[in-house]
Design an enzyme around this catalytic site. Sequence first.
Site, PDB file in Angstrom:
ATOM      1  N   TYR A 126       0.850  -1.186   0.000  1.00 27.59           N
ATOM      2  CA  TYR A 126       0.000   0.000   0.000  1.00 27.59           C
ATOM      3  C   TYR A 126       0.887   1.238   0.000  1.00 27.59           C
ATOM      4  O   TYR A 126       1.742   1.400   0.875  1.00 27.59           O
ATOM      5  CB  TYR A 126      -0.928   0.048   1.226  1.00 27.59           C
ATOM      6  CG  TYR A 126      -1.837   1.267   1.136  1.00 27.59           C
ATOM      7  CD1 TYR A 126      -2.929   1.245   0.274  1.00 27.59           C
ATOM      8  CD2 TYR A 126      -1.549   2.430   1.820  1.00 27.59           C
ATOM      9  CE1 TYR A 126      -3.721   2.367   0.121  1.00 27.59           C
ATOM     10  CE2 TYR A 126      -2.338   3.552   1.668  1.00 27.59           C
ATOM     11  CZ  TYR A 126      -3.421   3.520   0.819  1.00 27.59           C
ATOM     12  OH  TYR A 126      -4.206   4.637   0.651  1.00 27.59           O
ATOM     13  N   GLN A 188     -10.352   0.669   1.713  1.00 24.20           N
ATOM     14  CA  GLN A 188     -10.894  -0.192   0.657  1.00 24.20           C
ATOM     15  C   GLN A 188      -9.788  -0.938  -0.094  1.00 24.20           C
ATOM     16  O   GLN A 188      -9.975  -2.076  -0.532  1.00 24.20           O
ATOM     17  CB  GLN A 188     -11.765   0.614  -0.320  1.00 24.20           C
ATOM     18  CG  GLN A 188     -11.092   1.767  -1.027  1.00 24.20           C
ATOM     19  CD  GLN A 188     -11.154   3.077  -0.257  1.00 24.20           C
ATOM     20  OE1 GLN A 188     -11.279   3.086   0.956  1.00 24.20           O
ATOM     21  NE2 GLN A 188     -11.064   4.187  -0.979  1.00 24.20           N
ATOM     22  N   ASN A 211      -2.984   6.380   6.410  1.00 25.05           N
ATOM     23  CA  ASN A 211      -3.656   7.185   7.423  1.00 25.05           C
ATOM     24  C   ASN A 211      -4.350   6.285   8.451  1.00 25.05           C
ATOM     25  O   ASN A 211      -4.229   5.062   8.424  1.00 25.05           O
ATOM     26  CB  ASN A 211      -4.647   8.159   6.759  1.00 25.05           C
ATOM     27  CG  ASN A 211      -5.751   7.430   5.991  1.00 25.05           C
ATOM     28  OD1 ASN A 211      -6.036   6.254   6.239  1.00 25.05           O
ATOM     29  ND2 ASN A 211      -6.374   8.120   5.060  1.00 25.05           N
ATOM     30  N   GLN A 256       9.745  15.998  10.412  1.00 29.83           N
ATOM     31  CA  GLN A 256       8.804  14.970  10.836  1.00 29.83           C
ATOM     32  C   GLN A 256       7.414  15.557  11.001  1.00 29.83           C
ATOM     33  O   GLN A 256       6.408  14.920  10.674  1.00 29.83           O
ATOM     34  CB  GLN A 256       9.281  14.356  12.158  1.00 29.83           C
ATOM     35  CG  GLN A 256       8.719  12.981  12.448  1.00 29.83           C
ATOM     36  CD  GLN A 256       9.140  11.964  11.404  1.00 29.83           C
ATOM     37  OE1 GLN A 256      10.250  12.031  10.897  1.00 29.83           O
ATOM     38  NE2 GLN A 256       8.268  11.051  11.063  1.00 29.83           N
ATOM     39  N   HIS A 259       4.798  15.701   8.078  1.00 32.18           N
ATOM     40  CA  HIS A 259       4.110  14.499   7.586  1.00 32.18           C
ATOM     41  C   HIS A 259       2.608  14.640   7.721  1.00 32.18           C
ATOM     42  O   HIS A 259       1.852  14.273   6.828  1.00 32.18           O
ATOM     43  CB  HIS A 259       4.572  13.265   8.371  1.00 32.18           C
ATOM     44  CG  HIS A 259       5.751  12.579   7.763  1.00 32.18           C
ATOM     45  ND1 HIS A 259       5.703  11.957   6.546  1.00 32.18           N
ATOM     46  CD2 HIS A 259       7.013  12.415   8.211  1.00 32.18           C
ATOM     47  CE1 HIS A 259       6.888  11.438   6.256  1.00 32.18           C
ATOM     48  NE2 HIS A 259       7.704  11.707   7.259  1.00 32.18           N
ATOM     49  N   GLU A 323       9.641   5.838  16.740  1.00 30.18           N
ATOM     50  CA  GLU A 323       9.855   5.310  15.385  1.00 30.18           C
ATOM     51  C   GLU A 323      11.253   5.714  14.902  1.00 30.18           C
ATOM     52  O   GLU A 323      12.015   4.898  14.417  1.00 30.18           O
ATOM     53  CB  GLU A 323       8.787   5.882  14.451  1.00 30.18           C
ATOM     54  CG  GLU A 323       8.949   5.475  13.001  1.00 30.18           C
ATOM     55  CD  GLU A 323       8.001   6.220  12.074  1.00 30.18           C
ATOM     56  OE1 GLU A 323       7.800   5.739  10.947  1.00 30.18           O
ATOM     57  OE2 GLU A 323       7.472   7.285  12.454  1.00 30.18           O
ATOM     58  N   HIS A 324      11.566   6.997  15.024  1.00 27.24           N
ATOM     59  CA  HIS A 324      12.882   7.524  14.644  1.00 27.24           C
ATOM     60  C   HIS A 324      13.535   8.153  15.875  1.00 27.24           C
ATOM     61  O   HIS A 324      12.886   8.898  16.607  1.00 27.24           O
ATOM     62  CB  HIS A 324      12.764   8.622  13.577  1.00 27.24           C
ATOM     63  CG  HIS A 324      11.988   8.218  12.363  1.00 27.24           C
ATOM     64  ND1 HIS A 324      10.658   8.543  12.175  1.00 27.24           N
ATOM     65  CD2 HIS A 324      12.361   7.519  11.263  1.00 27.24           C
ATOM     66  CE1 HIS A 324      10.257   8.065  11.009  1.00 27.24           C
ATOM     67  NE2 HIS A 324      11.258   7.432  10.444  1.00 27.24           N
ATOM     68  N   ASP A 357      14.711   8.233   5.372  1.00 21.81           N
ATOM     69  CA  ASP A 357      13.427   8.223   4.670  1.00 21.81           C
ATOM     70  C   ASP A 357      13.591   7.923   3.186  1.00 21.81           C
ATOM     71  O   ASP A 357      12.685   7.378   2.558  1.00 21.81           O
ATOM     72  CB  ASP A 357      12.729   9.585   4.817  1.00 21.81           C
ATOM     73  CG  ASP A 357      11.868   9.668   6.063  1.00 21.81           C
ATOM     74  OD1 ASP A 357      11.685   8.636   6.737  1.00 21.81           O
ATOM     75  OD2 ASP A 357      11.365  10.769   6.363  1.00 21.81           O
ATOM     76  N   GLU A 411       3.458 -36.525  29.425  1.00 22.21           N
ATOM     77  CA  GLU A 411       2.375 -35.622  29.025  1.00 22.21           C
ATOM     78  C   GLU A 411       1.093 -36.379  28.693  1.00 22.21           C
ATOM     79  O   GLU A 411       0.093 -35.770  28.311  1.00 22.21           O
ATOM     80  CB  GLU A 411       2.809 -34.789  27.802  1.00 22.21           C
ATOM     81  CG  GLU A 411       3.853 -33.743  28.143  1.00 22.21           C
ATOM     82  CD  GLU A 411       4.152 -32.770  26.995  1.00 22.21           C
ATOM     83  OE1 GLU A 411       4.746 -31.722  27.274  1.00 22.21           O
ATOM     84  OE2 GLU A 411       3.773 -33.065  25.836  1.00 22.21           O
ATOM     85  N   HIS A 416       2.552 -40.463  20.633  1.00 21.07           N
ATOM     86  CA  HIS A 416       3.829 -39.830  20.327  1.00 21.07           C
ATOM     87  C   HIS A 416       4.984 -40.767  20.663  1.00 21.07           C
ATOM     88  O   HIS A 416       5.942 -40.902  19.902  1.00 21.07           O
ATOM     89  CB  HIS A 416       3.984 -38.532  21.141  1.00 21.07           C
ATOM     90  CG  HIS A 416       3.244 -37.357  20.587  1.00 21.07           C
ATOM     91  ND1 HIS A 416       1.882 -37.324  20.492  1.00 21.07           N
ATOM     92  CD2 HIS A 416       3.697 -36.181  20.076  1.00 21.07           C
ATOM     93  CE1 HIS A 416       1.513 -36.160  19.960  1.00 21.07           C
ATOM     94  NE2 HIS A 416       2.608 -35.451  19.695  1.00 21.07           N
TER      95      HIS A 416
END
Length: 425
Positions: A126, A188, A211, A256, A259, A323-324, A357, A411, A416
Amino acid sequence: MNLKIYKYPSVSAWQGLCQRPMQNSSAIRTSVDKIIYDVANNGDVALKKYAEKFDGVVLKNILVSKKEIDTAAKQMDPKLKRAILQAKNNIQKFHSSQKQPIVKVETSKGILCWREARAIEKIGLYIPGGSAPLFSTVLMLGIPAMIAKCKEVVLCTPPDKNGKINDAILYAASLCGITKIFKTGGAQAIAAMAYGTKSIPAVFKIFGPGNQFVTAAKQILQTKVAIDMPAGPSELLVIADQSAVPEYVAADLLAQAEHGPDSQVILVCTNLDIARKVAKAVEVQLSQLPRKDIAEGALQHARLIVLKNLNAAVSFSNLYAPEHLILACKVNTGLLKKIDAAGSVFIGNYSPESVGDYASGTNHTLPTNGYATAYSGVSLDSFYKKITFQQLSKDGLHHIAKTVSVMAEAEGLQAHSNAVKIRLS
């Protein structure tokens, strides 16, 4: 605008200073749920409806044609083409270095174990459009997908009001060998890649920022399709001491902030004078920005914090898990080892976050909203799944049989145990 400076807050106040901008997540989720249901049931019809509603365009075809891709390359500014190619080379070099050899380990005599990587077959990317079409993200996601040799890569990005996709997005996609490009954005697009439509193939994993609606769709659909990581608005924390250049720090904070109004920037410094100088430099530089209004919105959530020393600054940063993270301070190995939670770190006065970036080589798709405490940024590994293998000789099975039988029977799993015993009887 006046940026508030927090002088020597107590450790008990840190958690409050780490709060991200709040969003009405329940209302967003309700809207996104409806969109996902519509796309899952009505496919391309729903996508065209949302293109008209959200993008203001009536689409005949959702798929970008080869002619459109070829035309975009011809129309590109040669300087931008050269810049994209240099960025591609650096990103490809760094991500190629992440390939790992197969290591076979004999855990006991006659027992051989190893792990092999297999590319995730179907990948969805995306790419945000809108006011800042992120063609750089095409490189960040398309290049490792190409190195991993994913068999099918689908790219979705919103069109403009003329039904066009940004030329640089199409050019970057062509450099990564991506030909399945679709004119759809928002929640969508995520739903389309998760469920598949007549035009868009369903994928196994979805990558890419977006977003709050895109983020909500990815989180809702995690039970249907894998995603790169949880994400939120972009963010930056800068640690600065007397060696920092206030104008550089201000530029980084504003880079930053532009953005989006829901982005967040934080300065943590060891000197009140530096904080004041950065605040003044932010005011000067802000007035000259084309995206001044957007940056101003983000600066409403900004924090300028003064702490006693670099150790305290790093402790605060680890709590925030940015994040940064920019280290505009005197850095040594000991300081770097104390950093436990950050998406990507930029060291020194000549390492602006902008280079990460775009073109240094590292990936800019990173965990936000505090997820850096547990998540890594996108890497070559993100496009692989790892499969373990084991092969035992008869002697190898004999040596481990008793251990397996004892454990299985303890067990209460007799079958097994039998699966081992029957081979040795």
